[in-house]
Design an enzyme around this catalytic site. Structure first.
Site, PDB file in Angstrom:
ATOM      1  N   LEU A 646     -19.135   4.833  69.600  1.00 59.99           N
ATOM      2  CA  LEU A 646     -18.433   5.501  70.700  1.00 59.99           C
ATOM      3  C   LEU A 646     -17.320   6.381  70.145  1.00 59.99           C
ATOM      4  O   LEU A 646     -17.361   7.597  70.262  1.00 59.99           O
ATOM      5  CB  LEU A 646     -17.853   4.460  71.670  1.00 59.99           C
ATOM      6  CG  LEU A 646     -16.858   4.994  72.713  1.00 59.99           C
ATOM      7  CD1 LEU A 646     -17.516   6.013  73.618  1.00 59.99           C
ATOM      8  CD2 LEU A 646     -16.244   3.852  73.514  1.00 59.99           C
ATOM      9  N   ASP A 647     -16.337   5.745  69.541  1.00 61.54           N
ATOM     10  CA  ASP A 647     -15.210   6.454  68.926  1.00 61.54           C
ATOM     11  C   ASP A 647     -14.936   5.782  67.586  1.00 61.54           C
ATOM     12  O   ASP A 647     -14.245   4.763  67.554  1.00 61.54           O
ATOM     13  CB  ASP A 647     -13.985   6.373  69.838  1.00 61.54           C
ATOM     14  CG  ASP A 647     -12.742   7.022  69.220  1.00 61.54           C
ATOM     15  OD1 ASP A 647     -12.864   7.644  68.158  1.00 61.54           O
ATOM     16  OD2 ASP A 647     -11.654   6.879  69.810  1.00 61.54           O
ATOM     17  N   PRO A 648     -15.573   6.290  66.543  1.00 59.74           N
ATOM     18  CA  PRO A 648     -16.264   7.584  66.446  1.00 59.74           C
ATOM     19  C   PRO A 648     -17.741   7.494  66.829  1.00 59.74           C
ATOM     20  O   PRO A 648     -18.357   6.458  66.679  1.00 59.74           O
ATOM     21  CB  PRO A 648     -16.126   7.930  64.971  1.00 59.74           C
ATOM     22  CG  PRO A 648     -16.191   6.578  64.301  1.00 59.74           C
ATOM     23  CD  PRO A 648     -15.465   5.620  65.221  1.00 59.74           C
ATOM     24  N   ASP A 651     -17.856  10.613  70.852  1.00 62.25           N
ATOM     25  CA  ASP A 651     -16.820  11.658  70.873  1.00 62.25           C
ATOM     26  C   ASP A 651     -17.217  12.841  70.004  1.00 62.25           C
ATOM     27  O   ASP A 651     -17.082  13.996  70.394  1.00 62.25           O
ATOM     28  CB  ASP A 651     -15.465  11.083  70.448  1.00 62.25           C
ATOM     29  CG  ASP A 651     -15.491  10.433  69.079  1.00 62.25           C
ATOM     30  OD1 ASP A 651     -16.594  10.154  68.557  1.00 62.25           O
ATOM     31  OD2 ASP A 651     -14.401  10.180  68.521  1.00 62.25           O
ATOM     32  N   ARG A 768      -6.386  13.669  68.221  1.00 67.71           N
ATOM     33  CA  ARG A 768      -7.296  12.630  68.698  1.00 67.71           C
ATOM     34  C   ARG A 768      -6.484  11.366  68.922  1.00 67.71           C
ATOM     35  O   ARG A 768      -5.646  11.001  68.084  1.00 67.71           O
ATOM     36  CB  ARG A 768      -8.416  12.361  67.694  1.00 67.71           C
ATOM     37  CG  ARG A 768      -9.311  13.568  67.445  1.00 67.71           C
ATOM     38  CD  ARG A 768     -10.333  13.287  66.350  1.00 67.71           C
ATOM     39  NE  ARG A 768     -11.401  12.406  66.813  1.00 67.71           N
ATOM     40  CZ  ARG A 768     -11.569  11.162  66.431  1.00 67.71           C
ATOM     41  NH1 ARG A 768     -10.697  10.605  65.568  1.00 67.71           N
ATOM     42  NH2 ARG A 768     -12.581  10.432  66.874  1.00 67.71           N
TER      43      ARG A 768
END
Length: 997
Positions: A646-648, A651, A768
Site C-alpha cells: 500500500l505505502d509503499p 501510492d 510524502r
C-alpha cells in the site's frame, strides 16, 4: 477527497415485503440455521462470489420465495449477503431461513458460477427421507451461468467437480446452465440480454458526454443517468426523459452537428437499447440517408437520429453480389463488412449489439477502425468518437476491442497504431456485467422466466408429473449429471482432460501438507514466505489462477493451513526463517517468491533468489542491504521487486499513473504532496492513540523513529528521528468528513527522480506523509520521551508487572529510581513533559495495562531483560488489536499542482482512495496483499522485463495493479480543479502549520 460510508441504494421492493430493515441477531440466525434441517425438498439461494463487488442480482425474489414455501411446500434456505439487491430480512419474512453453507439444499440457485471453495458436491438425503442424515442419498442440482459450455479453460476446474467415475459417480451433482434453457423455437428463455441493452445504452451515452466534454463541448447527455445510480428502470426512464425534453427545448450543440446513434443487432440486446432510447426525441433514418442528414445545414438539432443497421445494410459478397440471409449463413466466408465506410463515419455514437462467431466476417477489423476514424474526421467533428460494445466480445466482432471495462471505470480510450497522429482516438464502453447495474429489474424479470423451470425441477425431484416440454428443456440445459457430461456436451471431456493434465498432482517434500483432493500445478509455482496479517487476500487472488500452484511457508502451521485450506491449488509448509537450507530448497522449486517476512529477512531471501535465479516480490521499502544487491540481481537476470504493497506500493502506482497522464497533456508538476494512513474506522477508534494494528506493530513503532526530509513551500526541511514526532502537521485536510494529523514519511526528495518530476529547484513541494487521527503523534512522542521506544543495551528492563513498564522505562531514561507510587510516577513525568501530557500518559498506560474492564488479556512477560520497545510492541499488539466485527480504514491522497507548458494556467489534480475493511478481510490486508498478488502474477507470466532491485515503476506493472484493484472495488478517484482564485492547495495549507515545539 471525501471519506464516506457505504449506503444502501433506495429500491422498489417486492410488493408484500416493503418494511424497515430490522436487525437479526446472531443468536436468532443461528437458531434459524439449525432449524433448516427438514424432510421437505429444500431450495438454497446462494450468495454470489464476494470478489464480484457489483454482482447484486438474485435468481428469485422474496415474493417467489413466499410462494415456494406456502404454495409449493418447499423449504427455502438463503445465504446471508449485505450486497444482494433484496435485503436478507425480506427473505426471512417470506419464510426463508438463513444458512451459512446451504448444505441441506437439494437445489442450489445462483447467478454466476459458484466459487470453487463454496461448491457443494456431496449427496443430500432424498426429500422423502424421514429426517436429514437418514434415508436414500441423492445428488443435488446446481443452477447457474457456469461459463463452461464453450470449453472456457478458466472454468474447467469447476466443471471437473461435477464429473467422476466409480460406484459413487451417480451421486455427483447435476449442473444446469441457464444459458441453455430454450423454448420450443430454440431461442433462449432465461437471460439478461434486454437489460444489458438498457444499461449499455445509458453507460454509452454517459461516455459520449465525457468524450464531448474533452472536446470542450457540454452536451445534454452529461445528465444521462448511470444505471447503478437509480433504483429501477422506471426511475432511469424518467431521468433520460428529462434529458430528451432538454434536447427538444434547447437542441444539441451546433458545433457537433446532428447527433446520430448507430445500432446493430436484432436480438434482446438491441430490443433493450431501443426501449430505453424511446425516452429521447428519436427520429429513425436509413443508412442511405446518413450522408445528406449530416451535410444538410437545416437538419433539426432538436432531435436524436437513430440508424438501426441490419446485416443487409453493411454486408456484401466478395464477388459483388447482394446479401441474402440464407446464403450468408451457408457461405459466411464469402461475405465482408462495409460498416466502416457505409455507417461508421456518419454516426456520433455506435452501439454494438450483434454477436460474432469465428467463421463469420467481423463487423470491423483493426484496419477498418483506422479507415472509419479517418473518414469520420472528413465528415465532421466528433463523428464515430464513442463506441458502446454491449456485446463485449473481446477481439471478436470488433477486432480492435482489447478488453472489457468495469462499472467502476466503464470506458477507456483506444488508439489504433496505424491512425495518423493528427486524428483523435476513439472512446470505448465495454462493461461485461451490464445487467448487474440494474439488479432489481433484472432479478425480477429473471425470476419470472425461471420459476416455471424451477417448479418443473422440483416436481421431477419429487417424482410427480409435470410439463414434458419443461422437463425436456431442463435435460437439454444439463451439462453434467451422474458424474458424466450429457448429450452434446460430451466434447467438453477434452478441455477438462487438458486442464487435469496441466495441473497433475505434485506435492513437494514431506514438510508440505496439501488440502484434501487437491491438484497442484507443475508449470508455475509461487512460494509465499510468511502468513501474517496481509497474506489472506494475496492467497485468495493467486489461487484464482488454476494454472498456478501456491505454497505458503510459515513458522505457524495453523496460520498457513487456514490460509490454504479452501484452495485446491495451495498447500502449506512448516519452516523456520532461520533454516536457510530448507528455505533455499523451497525457493529452488519455485518460479516466483513472495516475501511477507519482516523487513530484516528480505535481503537473505533475496540472496537465495539470486543464487537460484528466481524472481522476488516484497511489499517493503528498499533497504540499503537490498539496494546493494542490484548489480548482482541484474547480472543474474533476476527481478527483486519491492515497494508493491500500500505505502509503499499503491501510492507509487497511482502517482505514476496520474503523472503519465499529465505528462501526455504537456503539463509540468510544480508541487507533489502525498499522504497515506491505515487506521481504525471511526467507530472503532476510541482507544489510546486512536489506533489499532492491521499490520506489523513493530513496524509502526519503528516508523516513529525514522528521520525525514522533504521540501515544502520552497523550503527543504530535515528532521532527525529523535525529533520526528515533535515536528508534525496538526491538520491534514484530505477529507471533508474526518480530521487527520500527519507525520513526514522518510526521505521524500528522491521521489522527484523516481516520479520524474523534474529538477528539485523547479519544484515548490515534494512531501510524502503518514496520516493519523489527532492526538496520536503527541501521545506517541510522550511514550518515546519516557523511553518506551528505546532499544539500546542500557535500556534493558525486566518488569514483574505490566503496570511497571512505563515507570521502569522512565527510570532508565532519567538514570534515577522512581518509586512505584502513582504520585512518584507523575512527579517524575513532570520533569520531562507538561502536566497535561503527563496525565495523557498515565491515563493511556492505565488503560493499556488494565484489561479487566475491556475483557481482553495481557501477554506473558518475558523472563529476561528486554528492550522497552519490544515490551511495548507486545503490549500494544494485544491491547490495540481488532476484535470481531471491527473495521479498519485506509486513506490515500495525492495532490499534484501543475502548470501547462504553453500557458500559465494552474491546475490541482488529486488521486485518492478510501477503503473500509469488510467481514472477510481488513482494508489494510486487501490494499497490501492484492497488489503483491497482482504484481507476482505479472512477473510469473513474464510480462515485467526490468531486472535488478526495482520498485513498481514499470508501466505494464503499475497499470496491471491499478486495474486489478479497480476490479476489486479499490479504485483511485481522480479530480481536477483549475484557474485562479482557487482554494488553497494541500501543500499551501500545510505550509506554516508544522508543529515545532
Amino acid at each position: 477527497m471525501t471519506v464516506a460510508g457505504l449506503r444502501r441504494s433506495p429500491q422498489t421492493l417486492s410488493r408484500h415485503y416493503v418494511y424497515r430493515r430490522r436487525h437479526v441477531s446472531g443468536t436468532s440466525r443461528q437458531a434459524l440455521s439449525t432449524s433448516a434441517s427438514s424432510p421437505q425438498l429444500t431450495v438454497g439461494i446462494r450468495r454470489e462470489d464476494p470478489s464480484r463487488i457489483w454482482e447484486r442480482r438474485c435468481p428469485v425474489t422474496p415474493d417467489a420465495v413466499h410462494d415456494l414455501i406456502h404454495k409449493d411446500n418447499v423449504n427455502v434456505l438463503i445465504q446471508d449477503c449485505d450486497r444482494r439487491v433484496f435485503p436478507v430480512d425480506q427473505f426471512i419474512k417470506a419464510g426463508a431461513q438463513v444458512h451459512s453453507t446451504l448444505e441441506p439444499a437439494h437445489i442450489i440457485l445462483g447467478i454466476k458460477e459458484t466459487p470453487l471453495n463454496e461448491l457443494i458436491t456431496t449427496p443430500v438425503p432424498a426429500p422423502h427421507a424421514p429426517s436429514v442424515g437418514t434415508g436414500t442419498p441423492m445428488s443435488r442440482t446446481h443452477l447457474m451461468f457456469s461459463h463452461t459450455t464453450k470449453g472456457q479453460a478458466y472454468n474447467m476446474e469447476l466443471l471437473s467437480r461435477f464429473l467422476g467415475t466409480g460406484p459413487q459417480a451417480s451421486l455427483r451433482p447435476r449442473l444446469v446452465d441457464y444459458e441453455l434453457l430454450t423454448g420450443e423455437d430454440g431461442k433462449r428463455t432465461v437471460g439478461f440480454g434486454w437489460f444489458a441493452g438498457v444499461a449499455g445504452a445509458l453507460e454509452s451515452l454517459s461516455a459520449l458526454a465525457q468524450a464531448h466534454l474533452e472536446l470542450g463541448v457540454a452536451s445534454p447527455f452529461l445528465h444521462t443517468p448511470r444505471p447503478h445510480t437509480h433504483p429501477s428502470i422506471p426511475s432511469l426512464r424518467a431521468a433520460l426523459r428529462a434529458v430528451g425534453k432538454e434536447i427538444q427545448q434547447d437542441g444539441t450543440p451546433k458545433s457537433l452537428g446532428p447527433f446520430v446513434i448507430g445500432l446493430t443487432g436484432s436480438g434482446k440486446v438491441s430490443q433493450g437499447v431501443l426501449s430505453i432510447l424511446a425516452e429521447l426525441p428519436i427520429v429513425n433514418v436509413d443508412v442511405e440517408a446518413l450522408p445528406s442528414l449530416i451535410s444538410d445545414p437545416d437538419t433539426d438539432l432538436h432531435r436524436i437520429y437513430l440508424v438501426h443497421a441490419l446485416p443487409q445494410d453493411y454486408l456484401s459478397r466478395r464477388d459483388g453480389g447482394q446479401y441474402t440471409r440464407s446464403d450468408y449463413y451457408e457461405n459466411p466466408g464469402q461475405y465482408l463488412s462495409n460498416f466502416d465506410t457505409k455507417v461508421a463515419p456518419y454516426i456520433t455514437l455506435f452501439l454494438n449489439g450483434v454477436g460474432w462467431l469465428p467463421a463469420f466476417p467481423r463487423l470491423m477489423t483493426n484496419d477498418q477502425l483506422t479507415t472509419a476514424l479517418t473518414r469520420a474526421s472528413e465528415v465532421g467533428r466528433a463523428r464515430f468518437g464513442t463506441i458502446g460494445d454491449i456485446s463485449c466480445d473481446v477481439e471478436g466482432g470488433l477486432e480492435f476491442l482489447p478488453r472489457s471495462s468495469t462499472i467502476c471505470k466503464p470506458f477507456f480510450t483506444h488508439r489504433p497504431p496505424t491512425l495518423p497522429a493528427h486524428l483523435p482516438s476513439v472512446q470505448i464502453m465495454s462493461v461485461d456485467i451490464l445487467p448487474s447495474a440494474i439488479p432489481l429489474d433484472a432479478s425480477q424479470h429473471f425470476c419470472n422466466v425461471l420459476m416455471p423451470y424451477l417448479r418443473a425441477l422440483i416436481g421431477e425431484l419429487r417424482g410427480t408429473t409435470g410439463s414434458d416440454e419443461l422437463k425436456k428443456a431442463l435435460d437439454v440445459a444439463t451439462v453434467a449429471r451422474g458424474g458424466a457430461l450429457q448429450g452434446k456436451h460430451a466434447w467438453l471431456e477434452k478441455p477438462v482432460r487438458a486442464w487435469r493434465e496441466s495441473v497433475s498432482a505434485a506435492v513437494p517434500g514431506d514438510s508440505v501438507s496439501a488440502a484434501p483432493n487437491q491438484t497442484l500445478g507443475t508449470r508455475k509455482k509461487v512460494l509465499m514466505l510468511g502468513s501474517g496479517m496481509v497474506a489472506g487476500p494475496a492467497v485468495d487472488q493467486i489461487c484464482k489462477r488454476t494454472d498456478v500452484e501456491l505454497i505458503v511457508a510459515s513458522n505457524s502451521r495453523y496460520e498457513a493451513d487456514e490460509l490454504t485450506r479452501a484452495h485446491a491449488n495451495a498447500s502449506s509448509a512448516l519452516v523456520d526463517v532461520a533454516d536457510l537450507e530448507k528455505i533455499s530448497g523451497l525457493i529452488s522449486e519455485s518460479d516466483v517468491v513472495i516475501s511477507l517476512l519482516p523487513v530484516p529477512f528480505h535481503p537473505s531471501v533475496a540472496e537465495l533468489c539470486i543464487r537460484h535465479s528466481k524472481h522476488l516480490v516484497t511489499a517493503s521499502y528498499i533497504s540499503p542491504a537490498m539496494r546493494a544487491l542490484h548489480e548482482r540481481a541484474e547480472s543474474a537476470n533476476v527481478l527483486l521487486l519491492n515497494e508493491i504493497g500500500l505505502d509503499p506500493g499503491v501510492d507509487h502506482c497511482s502517482a505514476l499513473s496520474l503523472l503519465s497522464k499529465l505528462k501526455a497533456e504537456n503539463k509540468r508538476v510544480t508541487s507533489f504532496t502525498s499522504f497515506c494512513g491505515g487506521l481504525p474506522a471511526p467507530e472503532s477508534a476510541d482507544v489510546p492513540l486512536g489506533y489499532k494494528f492491521s499490520w506489523s506493530p513493530r513496524g509502526v513503532l519503528n516508523a516513529a523513529l525514522n528521520s525525514a526530509r522533504f521540501k515544502l513551500d520552497g523550503k527543504t526541511m530535515e528532521i532527525s528521528g529523535e525529533n520526528l514526532l515533535k515536528h508534525y502537521f496538526p491538520e491534514v485536510p484530505v477529507s471533508s468528513v474526518l480530521k487527520f494529523e500527519g507525520v513526514a514519511n522518510r526521505d521524500s526528495l528522491p521521489y522527484a527522480d523516481t516520479y520524474s518530476l523534474g529538477r528539485m529547484e523547479d519544484l515548490n513541494t515534494v512531501l510524502r506523509g503518514t496520516l493519523r487521527y489527532p492526538g496520536f503523534t503527541g501521545l506517541m512522542n510522550s511514550f518515546k520521551t519516557i523511553g518506551l521506544l528505546d532499544a539500546t543495551v542500557t535500556s534493558l528492563i525486566q518488569p514483574k508487572s505490566w503496570s511497571d513498564l512505563g515507570r521502569m522505562a522512565l527510570e532508565k531514561r532519567l538514570g534515577s529510581h522512581v518509586a512505584k507510587e502513582s504520585r512518584s510516577f507523575r512527579s517524575a513525568l513532570h520533569t520531562v513533559m507538561t502536566v497535561d501530557q503527563a496525565e495523557g500518559v498515565v491515563k493511556a498506560l492505565a488503560w493499556l495495562t488494565n484489561p479487566l474492564k475491556t475483557g481482553s488479556t495481557l501477554p506473558a512477560l518475558p523472563d529476561k531483560p528486554t528492550f522497552p520497545i519490544e515490551l511495548f510492541t507486545s503490549l500494544l499488539a494485544h491491547r490495540l488489536n481488532y476484535t470481531a466485527g471491527e473495521r479498519d480504514l485506509v486513506v490515500l491522497a495525492h495532490e499534484m499542482v501543475t502548470q501547462s507548458v504553453s500557458s500559465s494556467i494552474t491546475e490541482v489534480h488529486t488521486s485518492s482512495l478510501v477503503a473500509y475493511g469488510t467481514s472477510t478481510a481488513s482494508a489494510m490486508s486487501r490494499c497490501v496483499g492484492l497488489p503483491v498478488a497482482f504484481a507476482a502474477l505479472k512477473v510469473l507470466d513474464g510480462e515485467v522485463s526490468v531486472r535488478g532491485v526495482q520498485g513498481p515503476t514499470d508501466r505494464h506493472l503499475y497499470e496491471a495493479v491499478l486495474d486489478g484493484l479497480q476490479e476489486a472495488g479499490l479504485e483511485m478517484k481522480e479530480t481536477c480543479r483549475k484557474g485562479r482564485g482557487m482554494k488553497l492547495t494541500l501543500s499551501e495549507g500545510l505550509a506554516g502549520r508544522m508543529s515545532i515545539p
